[in-house]
Scaffold this active site. Structure first.
Site: not given
Length: 397
Positions: A113, A184, A209-210, A356
């Site tokens: 990322f 990560d 938060y995912k 996605r």
């Protein structure tokens, strides 16, 4: 055996929406609003500053950290929550580099990322000691771990394609070369089984938060292997990581164990929402989540591809080689996704050409997955995405 009917009932989702974007922002648990309201009204409102002691606010970061630790294979007392993922990446990388002072290379990959790469480059520039951020293709990482590498900084699941790194194998290779390994877990925690202790990861970081459904801007977490925790020096020496925060000493002394990785004041209201989200995970087996995720993603791929070859699979074909997401490529990905969202099927886009879709068995059904694929196929067949209203780009994709 995980009862997915029970977990689905724990989420509050809008009617008429098929939500395939839990890999970017998880759905809201029903209990979150009440938990946050209790924190605001009964704790903050009634107890005021006394709530730091009486409501246990000060102990939230390690307490919540242990609950996340169960989902990522971390022993008790090795995970703490607070601040943002960017800060946690900075902390982990700075500590790891200090533990390898004779080496100057941080190895990452082009599927990482961008924030992780930005943080790494910014830290290396600040150090001014001739460090190099070496970025290679994801499939080239293993061969690139040479004896000049200080730290590997990798995201386990590629945020674009869902490609899955072998954490245990790459960590072992890093250690054999004398390097440390930072992972990560932003697209891993709550999505796939993770065993940071079993894989011998040195550091791990992640957001909540995912797949963990902690809400927008929910705080991040950091794991430090018990082997390193007393040697890891916190580059961001915040007062909450001090041995005695309320002694207000002018000199910093790191706290014991994982407590030293605390930085700023805990985000109490956000942590309350996260705790409500983690309640849903009680009794959930990650092996069951993984099996259900594979069933959902395979059904989606089959349904999309059976409608025609318009979209090209960007994710690994083998479900064991990807996380809990599926990506397709198309030159007009943005407009296609905009048309899909207008029809009530929510995924997202990653530049330049990736659509996605995330698969979250805690609240997503097979019927929804199939229906989402049917609507996508219809949009592609009719070329509904060519409508000019789907061409205008919004700030968040």
């Amino acid at each position: 055996m995980t009862d997915f009917a029970l977990t689905r009932a724990a989420f509050d989702r809008p009617a008429g929406v098929i939500y395939l974007d839990g890999n970017s922002l998880g759905a809201m648990p029903r209990a979150a609003a009440a938990r946050v309201e209790h924190t605001i009204r009964a704790e903050w409102g009634e107890r005021l500053i006394r709530a730091w002691n009486e409501a246990g606010w000060m102990a939230q970061p390690p307490r919540v950290g242990d609950r996340i630790g169960r989902l990522i294979g971390a022993p008790a007392g090795s995970v703490v929550v607070g601040d943002t993922l960017s800060i946690k990446v900075y902390q982990a990388l700075a500590a790891a580099l200090a533990m390898r002072p004779d080496r100057r290379v941080v190895l990452s990959d082009s599927g990482n990322f961008p924030t992780d790469l930005y943080i790494a480059q910014g830290l290396l520039d600040t150090l001014g000691q001739g460090h190099e951020l070496r970025v290679v293709a994801p499939e080239a990482v293993a061969q690139a771990i040479t004896d000049d590498v200080a730290v590997t900084l990798l995201t386990e699941v590629d945020y674009r394609t869902g490609r899955l790194h072998d954490m245990a194998a790459l960590t072992a290779r890093a250690h054999a070369a004398g390097a440390l390994a930072i992972w990560d877990l932003a697209h891993s925690a709550g999505a796939i089984p993770v065993d940071v202790a079993g894989a011998k990861a040195d550091f791990a970081v992640g957001c909540t938060y995912k797949y963990l459904n902690g809400g927008p801007g929910a705080p991040a977490f950091i794991y430090v292997s018990p082997e390193h925790v007393d040697a890891a020096q916190p580059a961001l020496a915040g007062w909450m990581g001090h041995e005695k925060p309320f002694a207000f000493d002018p000199d910093y002394r790191p706290g014991a164990g994982i407590e030293r990785m605390r930085v700023g004041t805990p985000p109490v209201i956000a942590l309350a929402a996260l705790e409500a989200a983690l309640d849903v995970w009680d009794g959930v087996d990650m092996a069951d989540v993984r099996a259900a995720s594979i069933r959902l993603s395979e059904r989606f791929i089959d349904s999309v591809e059976s409608a025609g070859p318009t979209l090209v699979l960007a994710s690994p074909r083998d479900p064991a080689a990807r996380g809990s997401q599926v990506s397709f490529r198309h030159p007009d990905a943005y407009a296609i996704m905009a048309a899909l969202i207008a029809r009530g099927v929510i995924g997202d886009v990653r530049a330049p050409d990736i659509l996605r879709f995330g698969f979250t068995p805690l609240y997503l059904t097979e019927e929804e997955v199939v229906q989402g694929a049917v609507i996508l196929a219809e949009i592609m067949r009719t070329e509904a995405w060519r409508d000019p209203r789907f061409q205008a780009r919004q700030a968040v994709t």
